[in-house]
Design an enzyme around this catalytic site. Sequence first.
Site, PDB file in Angstrom:
ATOM      1  N   GLU A  25     -13.129 -21.922   1.755  1.00  0.00           N
ATOM      2  CA  GLU A  25     -13.702 -22.611   2.661  1.00  0.00           C
ATOM      3  C   GLU A  25     -12.784 -23.133   3.855  1.00  0.00           C
ATOM      4  OE1 GLU A  25     -14.137 -26.952   2.652  1.00  0.00           O
ATOM      5  OE2 GLU A  25     -13.761 -26.758   0.505  1.00  0.00           O
ATOM      6  N   LYS A 160     -12.883 -36.039  -6.107  1.00  0.00           N
ATOM      7  CA  LYS A 160     -12.191 -37.244  -6.201  1.00  0.00           C
ATOM      8  C   LYS A 160     -12.868 -38.548  -6.457  1.00  0.00           C
ATOM      9  CE  LYS A 160      -8.839 -35.972  -2.330  1.00  0.00           C
ATOM     10  NZ  LYS A 160      -9.259 -35.041  -1.559  1.00  0.00           N
TER      11      LYS A 160
HETATM   12  N1  PSU Z   1     -13.498 -33.441  -1.229  1.00  0.00           N
HETATM   13  C1  PSU Z   1     -11.958 -33.182  -1.097  1.00  0.00           C
HETATM   14  N2  PSU Z   1     -11.634 -32.295   0.023  1.00  0.00           N
HETATM   15  C2  PSU Z   1     -12.392 -31.756   1.239  1.00  0.00           C
HETATM   16  C3  PSU Z   1     -13.942 -32.005   0.980  1.00  0.00           C
HETATM   17  C4  PSU Z   1     -14.324 -32.616  -0.372  1.00  0.00           C
HETATM   18  O1  PSU Z   1     -11.310 -33.572  -1.875  1.00  0.00           O
HETATM   19  O2  PSU Z   1     -11.905 -31.179   2.029  1.00  0.00           O
HETATM   20  C5  PSU Z   1     -14.748 -31.422   1.864  1.00  0.00           C
HETATM   21  C6  PSU Z   1     -15.341 -30.242   1.198  1.00  0.00           C
HETATM   22  O3  PSU Z   1     -15.498 -29.341   2.416  1.00  0.00           O
HETATM   23  C7  PSU Z   1     -16.811 -30.721   0.933  1.00  0.00           C
HETATM   24  C8  PSU Z   1     -17.157 -31.752   2.000  1.00  0.00           C
HETATM   25  O4  PSU Z   1     -17.739 -29.574   0.721  1.00  0.00           O
HETATM   26  O5  PSU Z   1     -15.810 -32.361   2.063  1.00  0.00           O
HETATM   27  C9  PSU Z   1     -18.229 -32.763   1.423  1.00  0.00           C
HETATM   28  O6  PSU Z   1     -18.598 -33.451   2.420  1.00  0.00           O
HETATM   29  P1  PSU Z   1     -19.908 -34.243   2.488  1.00  0.00           P
HETATM   30  O7  PSU Z   1     -19.682 -35.229   1.266  1.00  0.00           O
HETATM   31  O8  PSU Z   1     -20.087 -35.025   3.601  1.00  0.00           O
HETATM   32  O9  PSU Z   1     -21.006 -33.314   1.839  1.00  0.00           O
END
Ligand code: PSU
Length: 305
Positions: A25, A160
Amino acid sequence: MTYKLDISAEVSEALKNYQPVVALESTIISHGMPWPENAETAKRVEQVVRDNGAVPATIAVIDGRLKAGLSPDEIDVLARAGLSVTKCSRRDLPYVVATGQHGATTVAATMIIAAMAGIRIFATGGIGGVHRGAQQTFDISADLQELAHTSVAVVCAGAKSILDLGLTREYLETQGVPVLGYQTDKLPAFYTRESDQSVDYRIDDPKKIAAFLSAKWQMGLQGGAVIANPIPEQYAMEKSVIDQAIQQALQEAEQQQISGKESTPFLLKRVAELTGGSSLESNIQLVLNNARLASQIASELEQAR
Ligand code: PSU
Ligand code: MN
């Protein structure tokens, strides 16, 4: 207008010859790590995939074109631009395509583009999930709905604990998304090897994980799977240190009324700042570790066909 999907020559050759390909990603590049570690890590991850016999396909949107397989220069563009690149989940893809902008794809958007390209295995750091306090805020990452519908398996180090891991597990269960633990019974919590949550099935061998995925998809059970791979012991963080940082980050987010798509990047950034460089090194190492396992699973999946 019609959209364009550019599959790089290397990735397209691999797919044609049924060689293993691993999707990667780009939100983690633009929003997840600082320059220059973000660019260095993105390239190291690609190298780990190659060293393990698979072809890397880093996924993003560049000038409105969907990309499966980026050049080193394209990685640098996303890494340098950082937060100014639009964070793209399912909802945001049409906007960056229609306006010809760059987009850093989240787990959800990366799964969408990987599926379009015919890639079934994806390695990242951590997935999005149900946020703490979601009972009030409704903040649930679109990653979870994507896992419900799009047939790409995501190798990650769990999630996390900025998230509510129990509610995340419940949500995935309702949506029929299997959570597999690689050599673990417990759902890993990204910086630490364990949480108080269990996985659905512990599977210790990449070949057996590939067999699980083949069985799922051959039965026509669409959707993804979470393959949870604990951070290597020597890079794991002290639970009390990380818990304290997460507590403080959550408090600040509430005080500053951070919500919507800003929430996850804000929390990740604050946790990284509060724990200093050590969390960044852990983050890098767990991504490399996930790339290794994803490459092995992708190889087994191709051999099983
Ligand atoms: N969790 C992490 N590192 C990240 C992300 C999540 O530990 O970089 C990023 C990923 O791209 C994940 C996104 O898909 O955050 C999720 O964001 P949201 O909660 O806004 O959907
Ligand atoms: Mn959210």
